[in-house]
Motif scaffolding. Structure first.
Motif, mmCIF file in Angstrom:
data_model
loop_
_atom_site.group_PDB
_atom_site.id
_atom_site.type_symbol
_atom_site.label_atom_id
_atom_site.label_comp_id
_atom_site.label_asym_id
_atom_site.label_seq_id
_atom_site.Cartn_x
_atom_site.Cartn_y
_atom_site.Cartn_z
ATOM 1 N N LEU A 216 51.714 70.993 35.855
ATOM 2 C CA LEU A 216 51.787 70.722 37.298
ATOM 3 C C LEU A 216 52.612 69.465 37.569
ATOM 4 O O LEU A 216 52.368 68.407 36.994
ATOM 5 N N LYS A 217 53.571 69.592 38.495
ATOM 6 C CA LYS A 217 54.454 68.469 38.818
ATOM 7 C C LYS A 217 54.174 67.945 40.228
ATOM 8 O O LYS A 217 53.687 68.672 41.092
ATOM 9 N N VAL A 261 41.813 65.342 46.877
ATOM 10 C CA VAL A 261 43.017 64.781 47.500
ATOM 11 C C VAL A 261 43.053 63.273 47.293
ATOM 12 O O VAL A 261 44.078 62.693 46.922
ATOM 13 N N GLU A 262 41.934 62.630 47.522
ATOM 14 C CA GLU A 262 41.889 61.180 47.382
ATOM 15 C C GLU A 262 42.040 60.756 45.932
ATOM 16 O O GLU A 262 42.657 59.728 45.631
ATOM 17 N N GLU A 263 41.483 61.544 45.008
ATOM 18 C CA GLU A 263 41.629 61.198 43.591
ATOM 19 C C GLU A 263 43.068 61.379 43.117
ATOM 20 O O GLU A 263 43.537 60.666 42.233
ATOM 21 N N LEU A 264 43.758 62.346 43.695
ATOM 22 C CA LEU A 264 45.120 62.627 43.266
ATOM 23 C C LEU A 264 46.159 61.722 43.913
ATOM 24 O O LEU A 264 47.274 61.598 43.405
ATOM 25 N N ARG A 265 45.800 61.100 45.020
ATOM 26 C CA ARG A 265 46.787 60.333 45.774
ATOM 27 C C ARG A 265 47.531 59.303 44.913
ATOM 28 O O ARG A 265 48.768 59.221 44.974
ATOM 29 N N PRO A 266 46.848 58.511 44.070
ATOM 30 C CA PRO A 266 47.586 57.545 43.242
ATOM 31 C C PRO A 266 48.526 58.213 42.237
ATOM 32 O O PRO A 266 49.482 57.581 41.776
ATOM 33 N N ALA A 275 57.900 64.534 38.100
ATOM 34 C CA ALA A 275 56.936 63.854 37.234
ATOM 35 C C ALA A 275 55.689 64.713 37.082
ATOM 36 O O ALA A 275 55.304 65.462 37.988
ATOM 37 N N LEU A 276 55.041 64.617 35.935
ATOM 38 C CA LEU A 276 53.807 65.370 35.695
ATOM 39 C C LEU A 276 52.639 64.669 36.385
ATOM 40 O O LEU A 276 52.507 63.444 36.331
ATOM 41 N N VAL A 277 51.787 65.472 37.007
ATOM 42 C CA VAL A 277 50.608 64.901 37.673
ATOM 43 C C VAL A 277 49.642 64.342 36.642
ATOM 44 O O VAL A 277 49.114 63.234 36.783
ATOM 45 N N PHE A 278 49.390 65.096 35.593
ATOM 46 C CA PHE A 278 48.466 64.691 34.537
ATOM 47 C C PHE A 278 49.263 64.465 33.253
ATOM 48 O O PHE A 278 49.966 65.372 32.793
ATOM 49 N N MET A 279 49.127 63.281 32.674
ATOM 50 C CA MET A 279 49.946 62.930 31.519
ATOM 51 C C MET A 279 49.084 62.437 30.363
ATOM 52 O O MET A 279 47.946 62.000 30.549
ATOM 53 N N VAL A 285 53.481 65.426 28.108
ATOM 54 C CA VAL A 285 52.541 66.510 28.405
ATOM 55 C C VAL A 285 51.172 66.222 27.795
ATOM 56 O O VAL A 285 51.067 65.784 26.645
ATOM 57 N N LEU A 286 50.136 66.473 28.565
ATOM 58 C CA LEU A 286 48.759 66.337 28.104
ATOM 59 C C LEU A 286 48.404 67.588 27.302
ATOM 60 O O LEU A 286 48.217 68.667 27.861
ATOM 61 N N ARG A 287 48.312 67.448 25.989
ATOM 62 C CA ARG A 287 48.064 68.610 25.112
ATOM 63 C C ARG A 287 46.572 68.834 24.955
ATOM 64 O O ARG A 287 45.803 67.894 24.733
ATOM 65 N N VAL A 288 46.175 70.110 25.023
ATOM 66 C CA VAL A 288 44.759 70.435 25.030
ATOM 67 C C VAL A 288 44.081 70.054 23.718
ATOM 68 O O VAL A 288 42.925 69.615 23.707
#
Length: 374
Positions: A216-217, A261-266, A275-279, A285-288
């Motif tokens: 997710l970007k 929404v509030e947690e993702l804002r930063p 840019a990746l949302v979760f890194m 990339v955040l690898r499982v």
């Protein structure tokens, strides 16, 4: 057209019938025919009736488009499976890798040196039944599916008249016992995951697959509309990251609860669209596998449930959405299932039983004052 003659019926020097010729002992009737590409074919028979029957089969096959050249099925299954696999470049890398494993580990081991034309339905059934004694039903079904696709390709290529892997009795995979966390359990697990708690909450309240979350970007997230677009996925295959479309190859819009929404804002505001949302901690990339080893599995060992894995947060999202009143079509869209039937097969037992509600409405309709009675 096929022609039959008996010119191989000859008398020997002693005047008696000669019983041997280059077409075989007692071969008397010779069938000749020409294939569509001009290749001349011939086959000998001891009896005229057999020659006529084969001629009928040849002519019918040519007229109906089902004719298979005698040489077409001489290629081995191993050679043909390799050709088929090379032609699957359209598949996602992860899917291609699974097919490759099925072919190399199971199909070639049993059928590699067998000619295509020698593969028989009964032998395929015996092989599948043997696999069922060693592997899980789901694994057997997947291996058979690949083998059937390989043989179906041979049918389409005119090398087989029919697919001997069709109609095989397969072991029935048992439906998994899905586990679902409630809101309190999600909060407890997220808290134990520390700074990655947002990942837990995001999976539990959106139902994304891991590859969709990892890919997710920022530009796909609209905090104002509280929506984000699932348009790509990233998967680890043999240690390498492979980017591609989501599992169903279709984009979908997924809603965001306000607390997310509030947690993702930063993670969104002021960052580049690509840019990746979760890194990962060091970026990228955040690898499982790394996430499970370093964050998720230790948290599960502390707070449970035992053996819980990240994909079960997708099941959790489905259960929480259904409990909140979402209908099957909404759950299908959120999870990205191909059909509503798939959603019902997995989560139908979670939808409230409203049969009595239907009966009550029918009672009310029949009891209405404007309904005539005898």
């Amino acid at each position: 057209m096929a022609d039959i003659d008996d010119r191989w019926h000859r008398k020997g020097p002693d005047g008696k019938q000669q019983r041997t010729d280059r077409y075989g002992v007692g071969a008397r009737w010779l069938l000749r025919w020409r294939e569509a590409d001009g290749t001349q074919r011939k086959k000998s028979f001891q009896r005229k009736a057999d020659a006529e029957q084969y001629a009928t089969t040849v002519e019918h096959g040519m007229m109906s488009g089902t004719y298979v050249s005698p040489d077409a099925g001489k290629i081995t299954v191993g050679e043909w499976a390799a050709r088929w696999l090379q032609a699957q470049g359209h598949l996602a890398r992860s899917t291609f890798a699974r097919y490759e494993i099925a072919i190399n580990r199971h199909i070639v081991l049993k059928w590699g040196r067998v000619r295509l034309s020698a593969v028989k339905h009964a032998d395929v059934q015996a092989w599948v039944s043997g696999l069922a004694g060693e592997w899980s039903p789901a694994s057997v079904v997947k291996v058979h599916r690949v083998f059937s696709q390989v043989l179906a390709w041979a049918v389409r290529d005119g090398r087989l008249a029919r697919n001997p892997a069709e109609g095989i009795r397969l072991p029935r995979p048992s439906l998994p016992d899905h586990r679902y966390l409630d809101h309190a359990e999600v909060a407890k697990l997220a808290e134990r995951c520390g700074s990655y708690g947002v990942v837990i909450r995001f999976l539990a309240y959106t139902g994304l697959r891991w590859g969709e979350l990892a890919g997710l970007k920022v530009g796909r997230v609209d905090l104002v509309r509280r929506r984000f677009l699932v348009a790509e996925s990233v998967t680890e295959v043999n240690g390498a990251l492979v980017w591609g479309s989501p599992k169903t190859h279709e984009r979908r819009s997924v809603p965001l609860p306000r607390f997310l929404v509030e947690e993702l804002r930063p993670r969104i505001e002021g960052r580049a669209d690509d840019a990746l949302v979760f890194m990962a901690p060091q970026g990228g990339v955040l690898r499982v596998r790394n996430f499970r080893r370093n964050v998720f599995d230790p948290a599960v060992r502390d707070v449970g449930p035992a053996g819980f894995h990240p994909h079960e947060l997708r099941h959790t999202a489905a259960s929480l959405a259904i409990a909140s009143g979402a209908d099957v079509k909404l759950v299908q869209q959120m999870l990205g299932h191909k059909t509503a039937t798939m959603t019902l097969d997995l989560y139908g037992h979670l939808f409230p039983d409203r049969l009595n509600d239907v009966a009550d409405r029918m009672d009310a309709a029949v009891s209405a004052p404007n309904v005539p009675r005898e």
